[in-house]
Scaffold this active site. Structure first.
Site, short mmCIF file in Angstrom:
data_model
loop_
_atom_site.label_atom_id
_atom_site.label_comp_id
_atom_site.label_asym_id
_atom_site.label_seq_id
_atom_site.Cartn_x
_atom_site.Cartn_y
_atom_site.Cartn_z
CE LYS A 158 -4.27 -1.64 1.98
NZ LYS A 158 -5.63 -1.17 2.12
CE LYS B 243 -5.42 -11.61 -2.06
NZ LYS B 243 -5.82 -11.81 -0.66
CE LYS C 41 -13.17 -11.47 1.41
NZ LYS C 41 -12.24 -11.29 2.53
P1 ATP Z 1 -8.74 -9.18 0.27
O1 ATP Z 1 -9.24 -9.90 -0.94
O2 ATP Z 1 -9.57 -8.03 0.66
O3 ATP Z 1 -7.28 -8.93 0.23
P2 ATP Z 1 -8.62 -11.62 1.50
O4 ATP Z 1 -9.64 -12.35 0.73
O5 ATP Z 1 -7.18 -11.86 1.27
O6 ATP Z 1 -8.97 -10.11 1.47
P3 ATP Z 1 -9.60 -12.87 3.82
O7 ATP Z 1 -10.94 -12.95 3.29
O8 ATP Z 1 -9.49 -12.60 5.25
O9 ATP Z 1 -8.77 -11.80 3.05
O10 ATP Z 1 -8.85 -14.20 3.50
C1 ATP Z 1 -9.36 -15.36 4.07
C2 ATP Z 1 -8.53 -16.51 3.69
O11 ATP Z 1 -8.65 -16.72 2.26
C3 ATP Z 1 -7.05 -16.32 3.99
O12 ATP Z 1 -6.55 -17.54 4.49
C4 ATP Z 1 -6.47 -16.00 2.65
O13 ATP Z 1 -5.12 -16.39 2.58
C5 ATP Z 1 -7.35 -16.83 1.70
N1 ATP Z 1 -7.37 -16.23 0.36
C6 ATP Z 1 -7.79 -14.99 0.03
N2 ATP Z 1 -7.67 -14.77 -1.29
C7 ATP Z 1 -7.15 -15.92 -1.82
C8 ATP Z 1 -6.78 -16.33 -3.14
N3 ATP Z 1 -6.91 -15.53 -4.18
N4 ATP Z 1 -6.29 -17.58 -3.30
C9 ATP Z 1 -6.15 -18.42 -2.25
N5 ATP Z 1 -6.47 -18.10 -0.98
C10 ATP Z 1 -6.96 -16.86 -0.75
#
Ligand code: ATP
Ligand code: LTN
Length: 327
Positions: free
Chosen positions: A111, A193, A196
């Site tokens: 960031k 990645k 969301k």
């Molecule tokens: P943001 O997308 O806002 O960065 P996030 O999805 O990484 O948020 P969380 O929802 O808290 O954050 O993640 C929950 C779990 O899902 C964590 O264990 C994270 O590592 C996993 N995760 C999130 N995105 C991915 C992805 N693209 N591929 C695999 N695992 C993921």
């Protein structure tokens, strides 16, 4: 029985990345481990959330946990803010974590390097709360996707430091990263990645997306001009991502898929992935709707809180005694 704990931040609708990297793993583990899964609602506040949208996301997150197969009889499902011990422990741990360590956190550095304005101090210190989320429950393992590994490592460092300073207190947990699918990439930009909180949702499949719309996202996934189906994340990240998604959902190994699709066009692979994704979404959304009608959220969260709070409380009391703030 070994204990396992993880959390998901309900800052938006859950994605296929969350399902493959985290939820699907939790479901797999719930029979073998004493499993705690919480909704990291405090963590969402590190970035401003519209309160009404947040409330909806919280409800959907719990329902989707259940729809994905987490069974509240086996897995303790609870809301982070219901266990106030976590935040209190977070402050004590923040006093045992150095600024230099927080400065090294990749999410923060990313960031900073993008020149993001208005970053909250909550975002900066959030790994200290995450350490408390984990250590409060003395778990053996923390199943997370790849992006969270660094935070679990910081958690291990502070646990060891605290134990050295104040005597054996915390179990030092291990991160558990899935061998495959730990980082599902964006369909529109496979160098990033699937997230969301992405500004554009073209590259991201949400678990509550209309299944037909999700198909379209898969069909328009960015690939490459090599036109050969290989598993080569470095040179063909888009194709590798599609193979990974297929494999995670179908259970067929990536090698077998490469063999199966050899000599065929990307359209055929995309169609097969779209079929898998559509099947998953239809199934999840059917149970989501059934659960919505059952009105069970309050009960599930109350049960989870009742099982979780005692452990976090005992840890906090021990920590407070060890650091000397209790007489
Ligand atoms: P943001 O997308 O806002 O960065 P996030 O999805 O990484 O948020 P969380 O929802 O808290 O954050 O993640 C929950 C779990 O899902 C964590 O264990 C994270 O590592 C996993 N995760 C999130 N995105 C991915 C992805 N693209 N591929 C695999 N695992 C993921
Ligand atoms: N920081 C994680 C969510 C999270 C978490 C945790 C995961 C908060 N506390 C404890 C595992 C264990 C995220 O942003 N994805």
């Amino acid at each position: 029985m070994k204990r396992m704990l993880s959390g998901i931040k309900p800052s938006g609708q859950l994605t296929l990345g969350n399902y493959i990297g985290a939820l699907k793993e939790f479901v797999k583990y719930q029979d073998e481990y004493e499993m705690y899964v919480f909704i990291a609602n405090l963590h969402t506040l590190t970035v401003y959330q519209d309160p009404e949208i947040l409330r909806k996301n919280l409800r959907d997150t719990v329902l989707l946990y259940l729809a994905c197969g987490l069974d509240p009889k086996k897995t303790k499902i609870f809301m982070q803010s219901d266990i106030m011990e976590q935040a209190q422990l977070g402050f004590i741990l923040s006093c045992n974590i150095y600024l230099g360590e927080l400065n090294r956190m990749t999410q923060y550095k990313d960031k900073l390097s993008k020149g993001e304005e208005g970053m909250s101090s909550g975002f900066y210190v959030y790994p200290t709360l995450m350490a408390a989320d984990i250590l409060a429950y003395q778990p053996d393992y923390v199943p997370v996707g790849d992006d969270q590994k660094q935070h679990v490592e910081l958690t291990r460092d502070v646990a060891v430091r605290f134990n050295n300073r104040y005597g054996e207190t915390f179990k030092v947990p291990e991160p558990l990263i899935p061998k495959q699918g730990a980082r599902i990439m964006s369909l529109s930009d496979p160098s990033k990645k699937m997230s969301k909180s992405d500004a554009s949702d073209k590259g991201c499949i949400y678990l509550l997306d209309d299944p037909k719309a999700a198909r379209k996202k898969v069909m328009s996934a960015v690939t490459d001009s090599i036109n050969e189906i290989n598993y080569d994340p470095k040179n063909q990240p888009g194709v590798a991502n599609l193979l990974t998604i297929h494999s995670a959902l179908s259970g067929t190994s990536i090698d077998a898929l490469v063999e199966q699709f050899k000599g065929q066009g990307y359209g055929t692979l995309k169609k097969a992935v779209a079929d898998e994704v559509e099947k998953l979404l239809v199934q999840l959304q059917t149970s989501y709707k059934e659960l919505l009608d059952q009105n069970i959220l309050t009960e599930v969260l109350a049960q989870g809180k009742a099982s979780a709070q005692g452990i976090a409380h005992a840890t906090l009391v021990e920590v407070q005694t060890k650091v000397g703030i209790e007489i």
